[in-house]
Design an enzyme around this catalytic site. Structure first.
Site, PDB file in Angstrom:
ATOM      1  N   GLY A  27       0.961  -1.389  -0.173  1.00  0.00           N
ATOM      2  CA  GLY A  27       0.165   0.009  -0.158  1.00  0.00           C
ATOM      3  C   GLY A  27       1.078   1.169   0.301  1.00  0.00           C
ATOM      4  CG  ASN A  29      -0.837   3.376  -3.861  1.00  0.00           C
ATOM      5  OD1 ASN A  29      -1.078   1.976  -3.064  1.00  0.00           O
ATOM      6  ND2 ASN A  29      -1.934   3.313  -4.287  1.00  0.00           N
ATOM      7  N   GLY A  31      -1.653   7.413   1.113  1.00  0.00           N
ATOM      8  CA  GLY A  31      -1.584   7.256   2.470  1.00  0.00           C
ATOM      9  C   GLY A  31      -0.054   7.150   3.226  1.00  0.00           C
ATOM     10  CB  ILE A  32      -0.173   6.080   6.605  1.00  0.00           C
ATOM     11  CG1 ILE A  32      -0.538   6.496   7.813  1.00  0.00           C
ATOM     12  CG2 ILE A  32       1.067   5.593   7.078  1.00  0.00           C
ATOM     13  CD1 ILE A  32      -1.211   6.275   8.650  1.00  0.00           C
ATOM     14  N   GLY A  33       1.288   4.445   3.873  1.00  0.00           N
ATOM     15  CA  GLY A  33       2.272   3.617   3.035  1.00  0.00           C
ATOM     16  C   GLY A  33       3.281   4.688   2.359  1.00  0.00           C
ATOM     17  CB  SER A 156      -4.909   0.523  14.255  1.00  0.00           C
ATOM     18  OG  SER A 156      -5.907   1.477  14.056  1.00  0.00           O
ATOM     19  CE1 TYR A 181      -8.979  -0.631   8.630  1.00  0.00           C
ATOM     20  CE2 TYR A 181      -8.891   0.208  10.964  1.00  0.00           C
ATOM     21  CZ  TYR A 181      -8.397   0.386   9.447  1.00  0.00           C
ATOM     22  OH  TYR A 181      -7.303   1.045   9.299  1.00  0.00           O
TER      23      TYR A 181
END
Length: 315
Positions: A27, A29, A31-33, A156, A181
């Site tokens: 991931g 690409n 957000g946090i990633g 999270s 989630y």
């Protein structure tokens, strides 16, 4: 690795060099990633973005190169919801070793209805946990080939107040999107802890570390067009929240430290310094429910059954 007492103070703006290392960020690409990948790229390492979308990965690589002109960054197509595709994704890395993987990618649904992956698993649990569980197993030969590799699982802060129902990991009996989630992220964190116990028992050189970003908001995140565009209105509107939470650039700090800091040890939990919500990264006490090794072992066994996997951590 050097003991913590002899390590210099950690500086999030001056990271240690990691030339010659290879890091995979799932991931990476957005957000946090994205920020994990950007920050790791500044160390001289080769950073591989795992992404479902080649177009989004290309945009992220362009954004990274705009800020880190000498970045060694590339991408592989990675769909954690499709377990059968993961062996070919690992093969496409085309490396003989992997120094770290950051398990960051995730799916978060806000509303019903309950959805499933093509393998028949609840979408968030199947992607966020089972996908990374299966990917790690596929990566283990490459991780074991490195002198001291790390598996960094991004959990999270929402998982701190959740508890797993190990008899209903797929949320068949009671599906609520936000709770499901949080539980999927908690399952990931249990996996990270149990993985390290099994790695230690097998005397593997690989270690597993768990991190979380605290409270990380888009509205407090610096712009990285076209990956992330922040309007002036959003920036002003979010200003009061900055007292409690932070942007996704800072949310990346615990995972980046877990990859790079020689003082980090397997089985640790890293998060933001201020109430676990914002600030510089620090090692924090493992949450009481996360320290329950019996639950972690049940999650591991259930994950093996659901994915049809057998796993010897020594290989």
């Amino acid at each position: 690795m050097s003991p913590a007492s002899s390590s210099p103070p950690w500086n999030v703006k001056r990271l240690p060099r990691a030339d010659g290392s290879v890091f995979l960020v799932t991931g990476g690409n957005a957000g946090i990633g994205y920020f994990v990948a950007e920050q790791l790229s500044a160390t001289g390492a080769t950073v591989v973005l795992g992404s479902r979308s080649p177009a989004k990965a290309e945009a992220a690589m362009d954004a990274i190169r705009a800020r880190v002109p000498d970045a060694r960054v590339r991408a592989v197509r990675l769909d954690l919801a499709d377990l059968a595709s993961l062996p070919s994704a690992v093969e496409s890395l085309a490396v003989d070793r992997l120094d770290a993987v950051v398990h960051n990618a995730g799916v978060a649904l806000d509303d019903p209805p309950r959805q499933e992956t093509g393998d028949g698993h609840e979408l968030m649990f199947g992607t966020n946990h089972l996908g990374h569980f299966t990917l790690t197993r596929q990566l283990m030969p490459l991780l074991s080939a490195a002198p001291a590799a790390r598996v960094v699982t991004m959990g999270s802060f929402a998982a701190k107040t959740e508890r797993l129902d190990v008899d209903d990991l797929q949320s068949l009996a009671d599906y609520r999107a936000k709770r499901t989630y949080g539980r999927s992220k908690l399952a990931q964190m249990y996996f990270g802890m149990e993985l390290d116990r099994r790695l230690r028992a097998s005397k593997s050189p690989v270690v597993s570390v768990v991190a979380h970003p605290g409270g990380a908001l888009d509205s407090l995140t610096p712009a990285r067009p076209p990956v992330h565009v922040r309007t002036a209105g959003a920036r002003l509107g979010a200003a009061p929240a900055a007292l409690l939470v932070q942007g996704k650039d800072a949310g990346a700090w615990p995972a980046v430290r877990a990859v790079l800091d020689p003082a980090v040890r397997g089985g640790e939990l890293w998060g933001p310094r201020v109430f676990g919500l914002r600030g510089k990264p620090r090692r924090e006490p493992v949450w009481e429910h996360l320290a329950d090794s019996s639950v972690a072992a049940r999650v591991w066994d259930a994950s093996c059954e659901l994915t049809g996997a057998t796993w010897d951590c020594s290989k």
